[in-house]
Scaffold this active site. Structure first.
Site, PDB file in Angstrom:
ATOM      1  N   CYS A   1      -7.186   2.563  -8.586  1.00 50.68           N
ATOM      2  CA  CYS A   1      -8.536   2.528  -8.037  1.00 50.68           C
ATOM      3  C   CYS A   1      -9.256   1.333  -8.644  1.00 50.68           C
ATOM      4  O   CYS A   1      -9.396   1.252  -9.873  1.00 50.68           O
ATOM      5  CB  CYS A   1      -9.280   3.824  -8.350  1.00 50.68           C
ATOM      6  SG  CYS A   1     -11.019   3.793  -7.869  1.00 50.68           S
TER       7      CYS A   1
ATOM      8  N   CYS B   1     -15.099   0.542  -2.692  1.00 54.53           N
ATOM      9  CA  CYS B   1     -13.661   0.682  -2.945  1.00 54.53           C
ATOM     10  C   CYS B   1     -13.138  -0.690  -3.351  1.00 54.53           C
ATOM     11  O   CYS B   1     -13.096  -1.608  -2.534  1.00 54.53           O
ATOM     12  CB  CYS B   1     -12.935   1.196  -1.711  1.00 54.53           C
ATOM     13  SG  CYS B   1     -11.130   1.308  -1.905  1.00 54.53           S
TER      14      CYS B   1
ATOM     15  N   HIS C   1      -3.703   0.327   2.512  1.00 54.52           N
ATOM     16  CA  HIS C   1      -4.959   0.053   3.203  1.00 54.52           C
ATOM     17  C   HIS C   1      -4.700  -0.422   4.624  1.00 54.52           C
ATOM     18  O   HIS C   1      -3.781  -1.199   4.882  1.00 54.52           O
ATOM     19  CB  HIS C   1      -5.765  -1.025   2.466  1.00 54.52           C
ATOM     20  CG  HIS C   1      -6.222  -0.594   1.118  1.00 54.52           C
ATOM     21  ND1 HIS C   1      -7.424   0.041   0.911  1.00 54.52           N
ATOM     22  CD2 HIS C   1      -5.625  -0.683  -0.102  1.00 54.52           C
ATOM     23  CE1 HIS C   1      -7.559   0.316  -0.375  1.00 54.52           C
ATOM     24  NE2 HIS C   1      -6.470  -0.104  -1.009  1.00 54.52           N
TER      25      HIS C   1
END
Length: 282
Positions: free
Chosen positions: A75, A226, A168
């Site tokens: 992350c 993000c 992604h």
């Protein structure tokens, strides 16, 4: 058991940080992490991050549970928060903290640098671009997924896929504010083309060096920011000829500076802010 924690956020993407340096065994189960992330009956967060002993020559290891209990590989906003957390812990322990850390993650080793202005720069490593590396079945395993059609929610989207150690799917739109993330996001996340589910970024190109982004995160839903998604979005913009190799990414929670260097490595710079500390019985 009493648990000390500190809450941090990176552009509104918020995390509960736990000092787990004394053991490789996690101090919380995924189910307990879900309860702590609940914004009505718990502390409230997008995830719980554990600072564990280092592995293979690194300073520390990072593990994270999303608010639904799933464990992502990495992350971006979270690792910046971890950097600040570690510096705070070391200052408390010895009154001296490092300005650079090597962090072991499930997505590989990341290098953090704490800047004098309070920002944190992360060397995110090299992106993965082949379909098998995402993973996705949109194209053959040894091909890149660039501007490929994907049918979601009754329409066809042109998508580019990038892995930053976590997957992604990026699509470029005229107006990110017009996207109904609550309805569309879950349909992208659970699409059959993505066997490990997917993070989805909707990107509006303002200028070649300035992008607007909204995101639906796998395992967390709508978040204000993000970091890995911002990196993946810049890469997708470069691959499709829409943006420069260095750009500002504007997210609902604020801005990140992303650069895809000539050597192929990605650098992300942004803030990490301490919110509060507490102690609870678990």
């Amino acid at each position: 058991m009493s648990l000390e924690f500190v809450k941090y956020h990176g552009l509104g993407n918020d995390f509960i940080l736990v000092d787990n340096r004394a053991s490789t065994k996690l101090r919380l189960t995924p189910d307990r992490a879900v309860k702590l992330c609940d914004r009505h009956f718990g502390i409230g967060a997008d995830g719980v991050i554990f600072a564990l002993p280092g592995q293979d020559g690194t300073d520390y290891t990072m593990r994270i549970f999303n608010s639904d209990g799933s464990e992502p590989e990495m992350c971006g906003n979270g690792i910046r928060c971890l950097g600040r957390f570690l510096a705070d812990l070391e200052t408390t322990d010895t009154e001296v903290s490092k300005q650079k850390y090597l962090i072991h993650t499930l997505a590989g080793v990341m290098t953090l640098k704490l800047e004098a202005n309070g920002q944190v720069t992360v060397d995110m490593g090299m992106p993965y671009l082949l379909a098998a590396e995402i993973p996705t079945s949109l194209v053959d395993a040894d091909l890149k997924v660039i501007d490929q059609p994907l049918d979601v929610a009754g329409q066809t989207w042109q998508v580019t896929c990038v892995s930053m150690g976590n997957p992604h799917c990026i699509t470029f739109v005229e107006d990110v504010a017009a996207i109904s993330l609550e309805q569309i996001g879950p349909q992208f996340e659970h699409h059959s083309a993505f066997p490990q589910r997917i993070n989805t970024e909707f990107i509006q190109v303002v200028r070649s060096d300035y992008l607007k982004m909204r995101v639906w995160e796998r395992g967390a839903g709508i978040t204000l920011a993000c970091g890995t998604g911002a990196c993946a979005s810049l890469i997708a913009g470069v691959l499709t000829g829409r943006c420069d190799r260095r750009a500002t990414i504007e997210l609902p929670g604020g801005c990140l500076e992303i650069e895809w260097a000539a050597d192929g490595r990605i650098a992300m710079t942004g803030p990490a802010t301490r919110v509060f500390a507490g102690n609870l019985e678990v």
